[in-house]
Design a protein around this motif. Structure first.
Motif, PDB file in Angstrom:
ATOM      1  N   ARG A   1       0.830  -1.198   0.000  1.00  0.00           N
ATOM      2  CA  ARG A   1       0.000   0.000   0.000  1.00  0.00           C
ATOM      3  C   ARG A   1       0.872   1.260   0.000  1.00  0.00           C
ATOM      4  NH1 ARG A   1      -1.918  -3.521   3.867  1.00  0.00           N
ATOM      5  NH2 ARG A   1      -4.088  -4.240   3.717  1.00  0.00           N
TER       6      ARG A   1
ATOM      7  N   TRP B   1      -5.493  -4.712  -1.281  1.00  0.00           N
ATOM      8  CA  TRP B   1      -4.561  -5.501  -0.483  1.00  0.00           C
ATOM      9  C   TRP B   1      -5.188  -5.984   0.822  1.00  0.00           C
ATOM     10  CZ3 TRP B   1      -0.854  -6.979  -3.443  1.00  0.00           C
ATOM     11  CH2 TRP B   1      -0.414  -6.153  -4.487  1.00  0.00           C
ATOM     12  N   THR B   2      -6.487  -5.705   1.023  1.00  0.00           N
ATOM     13  CA  THR B   2      -7.207  -6.241   2.175  1.00  0.00           C
ATOM     14  C   THR B   2      -8.327  -7.121   1.646  1.00  0.00           C
ATOM     15  OG1 THR B   2      -6.691  -4.308   3.529  1.00  0.00           O
ATOM     16  CG2 THR B   2      -8.508  -5.693   4.270  1.00  0.00           C
TER      17      THR B   2
ATOM     18  N   GLN C   1     -16.121   3.524   4.103  1.00  0.00           N
ATOM     19  CA  GLN C   1     -14.966   2.670   3.783  1.00  0.00           C
ATOM     20  C   GLN C   1     -15.458   1.261   3.477  1.00  0.00           C
ATOM     21  OE1 GLN C   1     -11.775   3.698   3.585  1.00  0.00           O
ATOM     22  NE2 GLN C   1     -10.891   1.706   3.127  1.00  0.00           N
TER      23      GLN C   1
ATOM     24  N   ARG D   1      -4.929  -3.289   8.302  1.00  0.00           N
ATOM     25  CA  ARG D   1      -6.381  -3.240   8.459  1.00  0.00           C
ATOM     26  C   ARG D   1      -6.824  -2.227   9.514  1.00  0.00           C
ATOM     27  NH1 ARG D   1      -7.094  -9.699   8.786  1.00  0.00           N
ATOM     28  NH2 ARG D   1      -4.821  -9.621   8.896  1.00  0.00           N
TER      29      ARG D   1
ATOM     30  N   TRP E   1     -14.154  -1.935   2.399  1.00  0.00           N
ATOM     31  CA  TRP E   1     -12.840  -2.557   2.270  1.00  0.00           C
ATOM     32  C   TRP E   1     -12.742  -3.469   1.048  1.00  0.00           C
ATOM     33  CZ3 TRP E   1      -8.495  -1.512   5.087  1.00  0.00           C
ATOM     34  CH2 TRP E   1      -8.660  -0.686   6.194  1.00  0.00           C
TER      35      TRP E   1
ATOM     36  N   ASP F   1     -12.336  -0.670  -1.799  1.00  0.00           N
ATOM     37  CA  ASP F   1     -11.400   0.443  -1.681  1.00  0.00           C
ATOM     38  C   ASP F   1      -9.955   0.028  -1.469  1.00  0.00           C
ATOM     39  OD1 ASP F   1     -13.674   1.986  -1.842  1.00  0.00           O
ATOM     40  OD2 ASP F   1     -13.840   2.321   0.310  1.00  0.00           O
ATOM     41  N   ASP F   2      -9.704  -1.218  -1.067  1.00  0.00           N
ATOM     42  CA  ASP F   2      -8.346  -1.631  -0.736  1.00  0.00           C
ATOM     43  C   ASP F   2      -8.063  -3.013  -1.334  1.00  0.00           C
ATOM     44  OD1 ASP F   2      -5.936  -2.372   0.356  1.00  0.00           O
ATOM     45  OD2 ASP F   2      -6.398  -1.700   2.372  1.00  0.00           O
TER      46      ASP F   2
END
Length: 497
Positions: A89, A434-435, A426, A95, A428, A431-432
């Motif tokens: 990231r 890598w999570t 958010q 997290r 997850w 938006d992410d």
């Protein structure tokens, strides 16, 4: 008698020392780093990245969440400076993630600690990050269908304590660090929590509460959570279900001043140029040999030991040469990664619901809000409501979601809820990248099939991350414990070598 130093060999030694110093200086200059948090290097492909020290580091740590940063901090405190931390990231914290508004912070990732979570508590004290209690004083609003109920739950989720007591007692036979070693493992791992609850003659209205509680704790309905795994979680909480699944004096009882991500940010600042962001590891080769090569977006890096402090399912995105042992590879493929979670923060000029004797907590039996709570700063300087959201019952568009939620809040607390000053959503899972998942909802049959492959190193690979913790696995405390353990493993292995 000791040999006298030879003048030529002494000169050669000085030259080598000078070259090593120059190489280390050039390496630091080539990192493109600023004090505290690093920026991506322009190096790419498999070009070998100079790291000084003959281009072979003692340790490379993959992942700059709480586990990886704790391991790095321990190495540094032990006097070892031959390491790097690589993070995919553009930020640290994994997290955990802070949302800043008007000079205050609300967490939109992991945020709580509680009794028995001494590892993260000690870390916070060392980093001078303060704590304060989660706000729960007043009445909780429970919404089911067209009905609305205000009830003072006194810092609990209103769980049936007879059933909770049975779970607490059963958890004594399930070691938190190795549930597959329970004398009843084969029996218990055949059941989901839902299967077991169905045998307890629970009233329908109470069963809905269990469903909501399980979704909050494990990210899935009781039908998808393995009973053996859930009992191991209760075992972490001193075999006391209330300490796992309440607010007062429980795992949701305490927050961090400045938000939970502050722990990672402070540790990162202490690492300086030993942290590299936007540096995903794509391939790890020669993990079974003396020197391991990590192929990253910023070039190749070599190390004697590698601490893999990322989620087990995320390891599937890394290519391993040679292939990992069959048992470890099977564990990674089977690890559930389907509970990414969606969490929002609605910000108001003040926590006005407290004026009405309400604590800001909302529980919906069927709707877009799984659980909402007062997440305001320590002295209530502004009002913040956080909530876990159900994607199945709420549009993904943030503006539409905001309107829907403010209307619900207005129905609960009055028209003042229609005037938020800020909103953050958010998701997850979106938006992410890598999570993959925020919690690990371990299904029935998993631990008795794959548990033995969880922790043993593979060659020079040391597995870390909260999922590997002996206690409080899946929590921030577990992440810190796993970081301590992996650093110790690496240092001992280097000493033996």
């Amino acid at each position: 008698m000791a040999n006298k130093p030879n003048s030529n060999s002494s000169l050669d030694l000085k030259r080598r020392q000078l070259l090593k110093l120059a190489g280390a200086t050039a390496a630091i200059g080539g990192f493109g780093l600023t004090t505290g948090l690093a920026h991506a290097s322009e190096t790419s492909g498999d070009a070998m990245v100079s790291t000084g020290q003959d281009d072979v580091l003692d340790v490379v740590i993959i992942g700059a969440g709480l586990a990886g940063l704790t391991a790095a901090r321990d190495l540094q405190l032990a006097g070892n400076q031959s390491f790097l931390v690589l993070e995919a990231r553009d930020r640290v914290g994994g997290r955990t993630l802070n949302y800043e508004v008007n000079g205050y912070v609300s967490e939109v990732g992991g945020q709580w600690i509680g009794p028995g979570q001494t590892a993260v508590e000690d870390l916070a004290r060392q980093l001078e990050v303060g704590t304060f209690p989660t706000f729960y004083e007043g009445r909780t609003v429970v919404i089911g269908g067209d009905g609305r109920l205000e009830v003072d739950l006194q810092g609990t989720f209103g769980t049936d304590m007879t059933v909770a007591g049975k779970l607490s007692e059963m958890s004594r036979e399930v070691p938190s660090g190795a549930p597959w070693k329970s004398p009843r493992a084969a029996e218990l791992d055949k059941l989901s929590v839902g299967d077991w609850l169905a045998q307890q003659n629970i009233k329908p209205e109470d069963r809905s509460g269990w469903d909501a509680s399980m979704t909050l704790t494990g990210g899935v309905t009781p039908a998808k959570m393995g009973l053996l795994h859930f009992l191991s979680m209760i075992n972490s909480a001193g075999c006391d279900y209330e300490k796992l699944d309440s607010i007062k004096d429980s795992a949701q009882g305490t927050r961090f001043v400045g938000g939970s991500q502050a722990l990672s940010i402070k540790m990162a600042e202490q690492l300086g140029d030993k942290l590299r962001l936007q540096c995903p590891v794509r391939k790890i080769s020669d993990w079974d040999r003396e020197v391991v090569t990590l192929h990253t977006d910023q070039g190749a890096i070599r190390a004697r030991k590698v601490i893999v402090a990322i989620h087990p399912a995320l390891c599937n995105r890394v290519q391993f040469e040679p292939a990992l042992p069959a048992a470890r590879a099977a564990l990674q493929r089977a690890w559930p990664a389907h509970s990414p979670a969606r969490k929002m923060a609605m910000v108001y000029s003040r926590p006005f619901w407290r004026d009405k004797g309400l604590n800001g907590h909302i529980m919906m039996m069927d709707g877009p809000i799984i659980w909402a709570w007062d997440n305001s700063p320590p002295n209530g300087e502004i009002g913040i409501i956080n909530a876990f959201l159900s994607n199945a019952n709420l549009p993904s568009d943030h503006e539409t979601a905001k309107r829907t939620l403010t209307e619900i809040f207005a129905d609960v607390w009055g028209d003042e809820a229609l005037q938020p000053v800020a909103y953050h959503d958010q998701d997850w899972g979106r938006d992410d990248p890598w999570t993959l998942t925020c919690v690990s909802a371990i299904p029935p049959g998993f631990w008795t099939t794959h548990g033995e492959a969880l922790r043993p190193p593979c060659g020079n690979l040391i597995w870390s991350g909260t999922e590997t913790a002996d206690i409080w696995a899946g929590y921030m405390d577990g992440a810190v414990r796993s970081g301590h353990q992996s650093a110790l493993q690496a240092l001992n292995a280097l000493r033996r070598a």
